[in-house]
Write an enzyme that holds these catalytic residues in place. Structure first.
Site, mmCIF file in Angstrom:
data_model
loop_
_atom_site.group_PDB
_atom_site.id
_atom_site.type_symbol
_atom_site.label_atom_id
_atom_site.label_comp_id
_atom_site.label_asym_id
_atom_site.label_seq_id
_atom_site.Cartn_x
_atom_site.Cartn_y
_atom_site.Cartn_z
ATOM 1 C CG HIS A 123 3.336 157.690 155.462
ATOM 2 N ND1 HIS A 123 4.625 157.757 155.946
ATOM 3 C CD2 HIS A 123 2.800 158.919 155.629
ATOM 4 C CE1 HIS A 123 4.855 158.959 156.394
ATOM 5 N NE2 HIS A 123 3.760 159.695 156.207
ATOM 6 C CG HIS A 126 -0.064 161.572 153.354
ATOM 7 N ND1 HIS A 126 -0.888 160.683 153.998
ATOM 8 C CD2 HIS A 126 0.892 161.939 154.241
ATOM 9 C CE1 HIS A 126 -0.470 160.526 155.245
ATOM 10 N NE2 HIS A 126 0.610 161.268 155.415
#
Length: 152
Positions: A52, A67
């Site tokens: 992620h 992110h």
């Protein structure tokens, strides 16, 4: 830009840690492409096992965090395919993570993806690109002026 998509001011990211710039300063993108490309050349210093997020350290020592989405760590890797090796050099535009956009749009709290410089003590000035939409691997997302080394 690590993704193609619309830019979003960091202060509008639906996560207070990013919106209040506690992690660092930068900008966010609402991704329209399924590959996270390295936004800079450098060393892939952090690659979360869940896929992620990724961190790249430039040759000048700036640490960039990308992110993917908000609260996507909760997906435990579902929807992410890691394509790069931590600790290795990456070039700007090199694929790092493939994302399943459709799955993440259904399951993530938000797809808004922050791109921040995490070691702001090394930054003299940071300015988001003027454009409201960027193309992955082609368009400038941030302009960062590093502070000169202390010995100069």
């Amino acid at each position: 830009a690590p993704f193609s998509g619309k830019t979003v001011p960091l202060t509008e990211v639906p996560d207070p840690v990013f919106a209040r710039k506690m992690v660092g300063d930068g900008v966010a993108i609402l991704p329209e492409s399924d590959l996270l490309l390295s936004p800079v050349g450098g060393t892939l210093t952090h690659l979360f096992p869940t896929g992620h997020a990724a961190g790249i350290t430039t040759d000048e020592g700036l640490e960039i965090l990308v992110h993917i989405g908000i609260n996507t760590v909760e997906l435990k890797g579902d929807g992410f395919t890691v394509l790069a090796t931590p600790g290795k050099r990456v070039e700007a535009g090199e694929p790092i993570i493939r994302i399943d956009l459709e799955k993440l749009q259904r399951t993530a709290k938000s797809m808004v993806s922050p791109v921040v410089v995490t070691n702001m003590e090394r930054v003299a000035k940071i300015k988001p690109a003027a454009s409201s939409a960027v193309r992955a691997g082609t368009d400038e997302l941030l302009r960062v002026l590093p502070k000169p080394p202390k010995d100069q």
